[in-house]
Design a protein around this motif. Sequence first.
Motif, PDB file in Angstrom:
ATOM      1  N   PHE A  68       0.835  -1.200   0.000  1.00  0.00           N
ATOM      2  CA  PHE A  68       0.000   0.000   0.000  1.00  0.00           C
ATOM      3  C   PHE A  68       0.870   1.251   0.000  1.00  0.00           C
ATOM      4  O   PHE A  68       1.895   1.311   0.691  1.00  0.00           O
ATOM      5  N   PRO A  69       0.462   2.283  -0.756  1.00  0.00           N
ATOM      6  CA  PRO A  69       1.246   3.533  -0.788  1.00  0.00           C
ATOM      7  C   PRO A  69       1.291   4.208   0.577  1.00  0.00           C
ATOM      8  O   PRO A  69       0.381   4.037   1.396  1.00  0.00           O
ATOM      9  N   GLU A  70       2.342   4.960   0.806  1.00  0.00           N
ATOM     10  CA  GLU A  70       2.484   5.680   2.080  1.00  0.00           C
ATOM     11  C   GLU A  70       1.393   6.721   2.258  1.00  0.00           C
ATOM     12  O   GLU A  70       1.017   7.050   3.376  1.00  0.00           O
ATOM     13  N   GLU A  71       0.840   7.244   1.122  1.00  0.00           N
ATOM     14  CA  GLU A  71      -0.194   8.275   1.229  1.00  0.00           C
ATOM     15  C   GLU A  71      -1.605   7.683   1.164  1.00  0.00           C
ATOM     16  O   GLU A  71      -2.590   8.400   0.984  1.00  0.00           O
ATOM     17  N   TYR A  72      -1.718   6.353   1.341  1.00  0.00           N
ATOM     18  CA  TYR A  72      -3.035   5.713   1.266  1.00  0.00           C
ATOM     19  C   TYR A  72      -3.955   6.271   2.349  1.00  0.00           C
ATOM     20  O   TYR A  72      -3.512   6.625   3.440  1.00  0.00           O
ATOM     21  N   HIS A  73      -5.272   6.364   2.011  1.00  0.00           N
ATOM     22  CA  HIS A  73      -6.208   7.041   2.911  1.00  0.00           C
ATOM     23  C   HIS A  73      -6.475   6.282   4.207  1.00  0.00           C
ATOM     24  O   HIS A  73      -6.840   6.890   5.217  1.00  0.00           O
TER      25      HIS A  73
END
Length: 510
Positions: A219-224
Motif C-alpha cells: 500500500f502507498p504511504e499516502e493511502y487514505h
Amino acid sequence: MSSVLDKKEKNTVEFTMTVKAEAFDEAMNQSFKKNVKKIALPGFRKGKAPRKLIERAYGEAVFYDDAIDIVFPAEYEAAVKELAIEPVDVPKLDVKEIGSGKDLVMTVSVTVKPEVELGEYKGIKLDEIVHTVADEDVEKELSQKQERNARLVTVEDRAVKEGDIANINFEGFVDDKAFAGGKGENHDLTIGSGQFIPGFEEQIVGKTIGEEFDVNVTFPEEYHAEDLKGKPAVFKVKVNSIQYKELPALDDEFAKDVSEFDTLDELKADIRAKLTEQAEKTTKQEQENAVVDALVDATEIDVPDCMIETRIENIIRENNMRMAQQGLSFDQYLSFMGSNLDQFKDMMRPNALKQVKANLILEAIVKAEGFSVSDEAVDEKIKEMADMYHMEADKLKETLREQDLENIKEDMKIEQAVALLVDSAKWTKAKSGAAKTTGTKATAAKSTATKSAASKSTATKTAKASAEKAEKAPAKTAAKKTETKKTETKTTTKKAESKKTVKKEKPEVE
C-alpha cells in the motif's frame, strides 16, 4: 436615538449610542409582557403580578437584558447608517447608563471594513494568456466518444491482456489477516486503468478464466486508510471472465450514431467549436485571476481576522455542498484528505485572506469608477440564472429578497471592475510566440469512492479536487461571499457584553 463616534483604531470603531428614555421604557414594557408569565410572586397567580411589584421584589434590572435585546438591533442599524460605517463582525456593548425614565447610554465597539488605498490599477503588465485548440485536442475528444460507444466482446480462448476488462473476485490480507474493505466479488477491472493500487493490475495480465492466484502489493504511504499505509499485502484473486472493448470505426456512420450530424467532418467541426468556446472561457477566467492576483500582491491591507474566518466558513459550506453532491459528508471528506477541521482551516487561511483582499480591492475600484447597474441589467442577469436552473425568470425573481437583488447588483459591479482590469492590462507576448493550448478538461468525478481497499480512493481525489477548487476560486465569484457577516451583524445583532446590567435577585421561573 443619537450616536457619537468616539474612537477609531485600525479596524475597530467605538461610539456612544443613546436611546431615548421613551423608547427604552417601551422596550422595558415589552420585556415585562414577555417574561411575566414565567414569574411567580406570592399573592398572585403566575403571570398576573404587576410590573412594579415584580421590580420591587427582584429589582428593576430583572427586565434589562431582554429590553436591551429588543431595542438594540434597530437602534444599532440606525447608528451604523448615521455614522456611515461598515461593520464586519458582531458588536460588543458596554451599558453606561440605564434605568426606567432614563436614556439608555451604551458604548459600542465593532470591527469595520478596512480602508483600501488604491495604487495604479489600470495598465497592469502581465504575460499574455491565450488558450487555443489544436488538432490533437479534437482527436482526443473524438477518441473519447469512440471509447464511450465501444461494444464489449467476451473472450474465452486467451489470457488477460492490457486493456481487457477482467471480472475478478479478490480478498486482501495483511499479516495473514483479512482487513476491512479488502474483499470484492464480480468486480470489473480494466487492466491499465490505474483503478487499483500500484502493482495490482499488472499481475492480472497473463491469467486465464478460472485461474486462482496471489497478487503481492504494498500500500502507498499516502493511502487514505491509516492502518494500511505502507504495508505489504497479499490478495487472493480469481478471474471469472474476460472482455475487451471493440471500438467503432470513425466514419460518417459513427457521426450519425453519436450525434445529430451526417458526416464525420461535421462532427469534428462541432467538437472544435465547443472546445474553442471552452478555451475562450478558460482564457477569460485566467486573465481575470491574473490581474486580480497582481493587485492583491501589490496592495497592503490590514484585514481583520473576523473577515478571514467568515471566508473560511464560507469555503467549508461550499465544500460541504460539493461533497454532498458526491454522496460524502464533510467529515468523510476530511478523513479522505487525511486532515481534520482545524488543519483544513489552516490550509484554507492563506487563500481566504487572498480572496478577502481581492474583494476589498474590487469594491474600492467600483467606488472609484462610480460603476452602476440598471434594473434592466439585473433582470437580464436573473433571466440568465433562471435559464441555468430551468426556471421562469418571473418565478425566480419572486423568490428573491430585496437584499438578494442588491447582492446581484453588487456582483455585477464587481464584474465591471474585473473587466476594466483585464481590458486595460498590458499583455506581453511570450518570446517564443507559443500560445497555451487547451485540451478536453476532466469533468467532475462520475462515481463515488470504490469501496474496496484494493482500489485507489476516488473520494480522496474528489475531496482534493474540491479543496483545490475552493483554493483557486476566482476573486470575482468569491467577492460578495466574504461580506455575509455584515448582513448577519445587522439582522441578528445581540449584545455581547453588558458590564453594568446585573440582576439583584433571580425570580422564580418555571
